[in-house]
Design a protein around this motif. Structure first.
Motif, PDB file in Angstrom:
ATOM      1  N   LEU A 155     -32.576  76.792-103.414  1.00 10.31           N
ATOM      2  CA  LEU A 155     -31.890  76.079-102.336  1.00 10.31           C
ATOM      3  C   LEU A 155     -30.866  76.981-101.656  1.00 10.31           C
ATOM      4  CD1 LEU A 155     -31.386  73.558-100.695  1.00 10.31           C
ATOM      5  CD2 LEU A 155     -29.860  72.722-102.502  1.00 10.31           C
ATOM      6  N   ALA A 156     -30.181  77.809-102.431  1.00  9.62           N
ATOM      7  CA  ALA A 156     -29.214  78.726-101.830  1.00  9.62           C
ATOM      8  C   ALA A 156     -29.904  79.656-100.833  1.00  9.62           C
ATOM      9  CB  ALA A 156     -28.524  79.535-102.925  1.00  9.62           C
ATOM     10  N   ARG A 157     -31.098  80.107-101.187  1.00  9.52           N
ATOM     11  CA  ARG A 157     -31.847  80.983-100.283  1.00  9.52           C
ATOM     12  C   ARG A 157     -32.267  80.227 -99.030  1.00  9.52           C
ATOM     13  NH1 ARG A 157     -37.248  81.537-100.823  1.00  9.52           N
ATOM     14  NH2 ARG A 157     -37.128  81.005-103.033  1.00  9.52           N
ATOM     15  N   TRP A 158     -32.712  78.970 -99.182  1.00 10.03           N
ATOM     16  CA  TRP A 158     -33.100  78.181 -98.016  1.00 10.03           C
ATOM     17  C   TRP A 158     -31.930  78.006 -97.050  1.00 10.03           C
ATOM     18  CZ3 TRP A 158     -36.079  73.460-100.519  1.00 10.03           C
ATOM     19  CH2 TRP A 158     -37.253  73.937-101.119  1.00 10.03           C
ATOM     20  N   VAL A 159     -30.751  77.737 -97.595  1.00  2.56           N
ATOM     21  CA  VAL A 159     -29.571  77.538 -96.753  1.00  2.56           C
ATOM     22  C   VAL A 159     -29.170  78.848 -96.084  1.00  2.56           C
ATOM     23  CG1 VAL A 159     -27.118  76.933 -96.764  1.00  2.56           C
ATOM     24  CG2 VAL A 159     -28.742  75.585 -98.121  1.00  2.56           C
ATOM     25  N   ASP A 160     -29.184  79.919 -96.849  1.00  3.43           N
ATOM     26  CA  ASP A 160     -28.717  81.199 -96.320  1.00  3.43           C
ATOM     27  C   ASP A 160     -29.592  81.677 -95.168  1.00  3.43           C
ATOM     28  OD1 ASP A 160     -26.749  83.221 -96.483  1.00  3.43           O
ATOM     29  OD2 ASP A 160     -28.202  84.560 -97.408  1.00  3.43           O
ATOM     30  N   ARG A 161     -30.892  81.434 -95.248  1.00  2.89           N
ATOM     31  CA  ARG A 161     -31.753  81.949 -94.196  1.00  2.89           C
ATOM     32  C   ARG A 161     -31.662  81.134 -92.906  1.00  2.89           C
ATOM     33  NH1 ARG A 161     -37.739  81.023 -96.799  1.00  2.89           N
ATOM     34  NH2 ARG A 161     -37.950  78.785 -96.449  1.00  2.89           N
ATOM     35  N   LEU A 162     -31.007  79.974 -92.929  1.00  7.62           N
ATOM     36  CA  LEU A 162     -30.771  79.245 -91.686  1.00  7.62           C
ATOM     37  C   LEU A 162     -29.846  80.016 -90.749  1.00  7.62           C
ATOM     38  CD1 LEU A 162     -30.300  75.534 -92.883  1.00  7.62           C
ATOM     39  CD2 LEU A 162     -32.199  76.467 -91.552  1.00  7.62           C
ATOM     40  N   ARG A 163     -29.131  80.997 -91.304  1.00 11.30           N
ATOM     41  CA  ARG A 163     -28.229  81.795 -90.471  1.00 11.30           C
ATOM     42  C   ARG A 163     -29.004  82.549 -89.390  1.00 11.30           C
ATOM     43  NH1 ARG A 163     -23.250  82.720 -92.583  1.00 11.30           N
ATOM     44  NH2 ARG A 163     -23.155  84.799 -91.655  1.00 11.30           N
ATOM     45  N   THR A 164     -30.257  82.910 -89.678  1.00  9.40           N
ATOM     46  CA  THR A 164     -31.043  83.650 -88.687  1.00  9.40           C
ATOM     47  C   THR A 164     -31.536  82.757 -87.550  1.00  9.40           C
ATOM     48  OG1 THR A 164     -33.102  83.302 -89.904  1.00  9.40           O
ATOM     49  CG2 THR A 164     -31.821  85.268 -90.464  1.00  9.40           C
ATOM     50  N   ALA A 165     -31.381  81.433 -87.699  1.00 10.20           N
ATOM     51  CA  ALA A 165     -31.863  80.515 -86.661  1.00 10.20           C
ATOM     52  C   ALA A 165     -30.839  80.285 -85.555  1.00 10.20           C
ATOM     53  CB  ALA A 165     -32.257  79.181 -87.287  1.00 10.20           C
ATOM     54  N   ASN A 166     -29.614  80.797 -85.735  1.00 13.20           N
ATOM     55  CA  ASN A 166     -28.565  80.676 -84.707  1.00 13.20           C
ATOM     56  C   ASN A 166     -28.330  79.222 -84.294  1.00 13.20           C
ATOM     57  OD1 ASN A 166     -28.160  83.517 -84.539  1.00 13.20           O
ATOM     58  ND2 ASN A 166     -29.983  83.663 -83.241  1.00 13.20           N
ATOM     59  N   LEU A 167     -28.158  78.356 -85.287  1.00 13.92           N
ATOM     60  CA  LEU A 167     -27.956  76.934 -85.020  1.00 13.92           C
ATOM     61  C   LEU A 167     -26.472  76.593 -85.013  1.00 13.92           C
ATOM     62  CD1 LEU A 167     -30.699  75.570 -87.450  1.00 13.92           C
ATOM     63  CD2 LEU A 167     -30.894  75.857 -84.973  1.00 13.92           C
ATOM     64  N   SER A 168     -26.147  75.519 -84.315  1.00 15.21           N
ATOM     65  CA  SER A 168     -24.768  75.006 -84.308  1.00 15.21           C
ATOM     66  C   SER A 168     -24.813  73.523 -83.959  1.00 15.21           C
ATOM     67  CB  SER A 168     -23.909  75.778 -83.294  1.00 15.21           C
ATOM     68  OG  SER A 168     -24.437  75.620 -81.979  1.00 15.21           O
ATOM     69  N   GLY A 169     -23.691  72.867 -84.129  1.00 15.34           N
ATOM     70  CA  GLY A 169     -23.573  71.467 -83.759  1.00 15.34           C
ATOM     71  C   GLY A 169     -24.546  70.575 -84.500  1.00 15.34           C
ATOM     72  N   GLU A 170     -25.113  69.607 -83.794  1.00 15.94           N
ATOM     73  CA  GLU A 170     -26.029  68.650 -84.410  1.00 15.94           C
ATOM     74  C   GLU A 170     -27.308  69.307 -84.930  1.00 15.94           C
ATOM     75  OE1 GLU A 170     -25.866  65.381 -85.304  1.00 15.94           O
ATOM     76  OE2 GLU A 170     -23.735  65.769 -84.896  1.00 15.94           O
ATOM     77  N   ALA A 171     -27.751  70.364 -84.253  1.00 17.09           N
ATOM     78  CA  ALA A 171     -28.954  71.065 -84.711  1.00 17.09           C
ATOM     79  C   ALA A 171     -28.733  71.666 -86.094  1.00 17.09           C
ATOM     80  CB  ALA A 171     -29.340  72.157 -83.717  1.00 17.09           C
ATOM     81  N   LEU A 172     -27.532  72.200 -86.336  1.00 17.47           N
ATOM     82  CA  LEU A 172     -27.211  72.758 -87.654  1.00 17.47           C
ATOM     83  C   LEU A 172     -27.131  71.654 -88.697  1.00 17.47           C
ATOM     84  CD1 LEU A 172     -26.440  75.066 -89.513  1.00 17.47           C
ATOM     85  CD2 LEU A 172     -24.059  74.810 -88.735  1.00 17.47           C
ATOM     86  N   ARG A 173     -26.500  70.537 -88.344  1.00 13.64           N
ATOM     87  CA  ARG A 173     -26.425  69.413 -89.286  1.00 13.64           C
ATOM     88  C   ARG A 173     -27.829  68.949 -89.684  1.00 13.64           C
ATOM     89  NH1 ARG A 173     -22.399  65.477 -89.516  1.00 13.64           N
ATOM     90  NH2 ARG A 173     -21.813  65.848 -87.343  1.00 13.64           N
ATOM     91  N   GLU A 174     -28.703  68.787 -88.701  1.00 13.23           N
ATOM     92  CA  GLU A 174     -30.060  68.312 -88.988  1.00 13.23           C
ATOM     93  C   GLU A 174     -30.826  69.301 -89.863  1.00 13.23           C
ATOM     94  OE1 GLU A 174     -31.988  67.502 -85.317  1.00 13.23           O
ATOM     95  OE2 GLU A 174     -30.603  65.900 -84.731  1.00 13.23           O
TER      96      GLU A 174
END
Length: 584
Positions: free
Chosen positions: A548-567
């Protein structure tokens, strides 16, 4: 096309009297000039075939005397792996007045003397195999056949019979065709061989062989006949959709979906079917998700604790038929993984150009190995027009090079809700003239064990096909700990405390708490902790869930913020929660 070796009988197949027919010779030379192999497999004595090759220069390897004599013209090396016919048998036949022709390891006569041959072999009780071929009786060492000799030669030369098309016309060609991936009989073939063949040429002998080579192998026209011996397998689907390994091995497949949505399981199942079918795979596994393939006796899992030297990997691929899974998880940084992989791929492509294997490359977490506009790892895959089939497994296909994505022939899609990734998939499917209306809703609604498929067969459907697959049991490292944070809370000192000046947000003591808080947290609080990698650090250090830590960490490459990051965070947290709930 993965066919890279031709093996052909001589008499009645490519011969014109005692010579190589001109049309067959031209086709075989063109085939060799393209960098591929031609093997002559004949019952004729070695000396005759050796002289023929010196004149014609049309073959890379020779299987002479019905499989008893193996010869490499380039190294001038000859082997007799099955021994020779006992001299006492031949001496007795000579005394009985039987006219014999003799080779280095075998002998023969006409069927007029078959009774004498049987009497001599039985009376002396010596090991000898008798085979009838049209009007001849052949005396062979035990175990000799064209197919047995060819397989022995292929093992010593590092070739695979999965790359082989074989041509023949007579009874002693049965074992030759049985060894081949694609079986071709000429128009004048005996009935038993014609029944075994996938294709019978309309033209006789050398004209039929030459036409087949020119049309299907050199011009690359797709086979319009079934390869009947191909291995078929399914994806564990309820509707039993069958995949043909012979077709799939030449296709480039993209498996895309969200984290924890069975992408690696689907990749493993495809690999499982191909390995069972006798194909050689190289799987690059950055995080160790493909280790289940080691259950195959013909598959080695390397890496993990220590990355093996490239020379060992190349040697195993070149000299054996073993499939390899290379666990890269111990390479400490993505940059080191990238440097290792590009150097390895260059050497693997060289092996493939020479030997036609490995037959398939599987790259898990492809967005990390291949992603980015300046990533050089893609270059060996794009520069070689005859590169092996490719399977890319990615949760973020938008990071993959467009030239690579344009080569994709088939798709396996699991649940995905990130808008940018869904849009990338929509464009890829639209480029292939598929109806993509409602794609985001269809992908978002997929549940456990559900997928959408297209293009995995030689005749793809006109729309995405829904699949329901039986996903196998999952086992995670430190699984004995993971259930604790679903049912229990960690101590107050280890709980996750949110950055909030008012102090009104209760801390999270397990994954369920984190999901509940995430639904109502202020976006600024989420952004604050995400940028500092606080979620990833707490999950890894306190909950001990590296996946799970790896799944969360790789979201950094998606450049998300706001509601998109929450989702996106909720998606990976909830998916992980569902997976772990089934284990308790």
């Amino acid at each position: 096309m993965h066919i890279s070796v031709i093996a052909t009988d001589f008499d009645g197949t490519i011969s014109q009297g005692d010579q190589l027919a001109p049309e067959a010779g031209r086709a075989l030379r063109r085939w060799r000039e393209s960098g591929r192999f031609a093997v002559l497999v004949s019952g004729r004595p070695f000396e005759f075939l050796h002289d023929l090759q010196k004149r014609e220069q049309a073959f890379d390897l020779i299987v002479a005397e019905n499989g008893a004599v193996l010869y490499n013209p380039q190294s001038d090396e000859m082997r007799l792996p099955f021994g020779e016919v006992p001299g006492a048998v031949l001496d007795m036949l000579t005394e009985l007045g039987v006219p014999l022709w003799r080779g280095i390891a075998i002998a023969g006569t006409t069927t007029r003397y078959d009774d004498a041959v049987w009497v001599a072999s039985r009376e002396l009780g010596l090991p000898v195999h008798v085979e009838i071929n049209r009007s001849e009786v052949m005396l062979l060492p035990p175990g000799v056949s064209k197919g047995a000799g060819l397989r022995n030669l292929f093992r010593s030369e590092g070739l695979s019979t999965r790359n082989l098309v074989a041509f023949g016309d007579a009874e002693n060609d049965l074992s030759l065709l049985q060894a081949a991936e694609v079986k071709v009989a000429v128009a004048t073939a005996v009935e038993s061989l014609a029944k075994l063949a996938d294709y019978v040429t309309p033209e006789k002998g050398p004209s039929g062989v030459a036409a087949f080579i020119e049309r299907y192998l050199l011009a690359g026209e797709a086979f319009d006949f079934a390869v009947r011996g191909a291995h078929h397998f399914d994806l564990g689907a309820a509707d039993e959709i069958k995949l043909n390994a012979h077709d799939l091995i030449d296709r480039n497949v993209l498996i895309a979906g969200g984290s924890g949505c069975s992408k690696s399981w689907l990749a493993s199942h495809l690999a499982d079917g191909l390995i069972t079918g006798g194909y050689q795979l190289l799987a690059l596994d950055p995080v160790g998700d493909l280790r289940s393939l080691r259950r195959h006796a013909s598959c080695l899992c390397l890496g993990g604790e220590e990355i093996p030297p490239m020379s060992l990997i190349v040697q195993l691929l070149a000299e054996t038929d073993l499939s390899l899974v290379l666990d890269l998880s111990q390479l400490p940084t993505p940059e080191e993984q990238m440097l290792y992989v590009i150097a390895l791929l260059r050497r693997v492509m060289d092996v493939h150009r020479r030997l036609g294997k490995p037959h398939w490359l599987l790259m898990d977490e492809a967005q990390d190995l291949l992603g980015g506009p300046d990533n050089p790892v893609r270059l060996p895959l794009l520069q070689d027009p005859h590169s092996p089939g490719l399977c890319l497994v990615a949760w973020q296909p938008s990071r993959l090079n467009r030239a690579l994505l344009n080569r994709i022939d088939g798709f396996l899609l699991t649940r995905h809700r990130l808008k940018r990734e869904v849009e990338c998939l929509r464009r890829l499917l639209a480029d292939r003239s598929l109806d993509t209306s409602g794609l985001a809703e269809r992908l978002g609604a997929l549940g456990e064990g559900q997928a959408l498929a297209w293009g995995l067969t030689a005749s793809p459907a006109e729309a995405l096909i829904p699949l329901r697959v039986r996903v196998g049991p999952r086992v995670f490292a430190q699984m004995y700990r993971l259930h604790q944070y679903l049912e229990d809370r960690v101590s107050p000192a280890q709980q996750f405390y949110f950055h909030n000046s008012a102090g009104q947000i209760a801390p999270a003591g397990n994954l369920g708490d984190l999901i509940d808080r995430m639904r109502t947290l202020d976006q600024d609080v989420i952004n604050f902790h995400f940028k500092r990698r606080d979620f990833c650090r707490w999950i890894r250090d306190v909950l001990h869930d590296e996946t799970l830590a790896r799944w969360v960490d790789r979201l950094r490459t998606a450049n998300l913020s706001g509601e998109a990051l929450r989702e996106a965070l909720l998606e990976v947290f909830e998916q992980r929660h569902r997976v772990l709930e089934r284990l308790i």
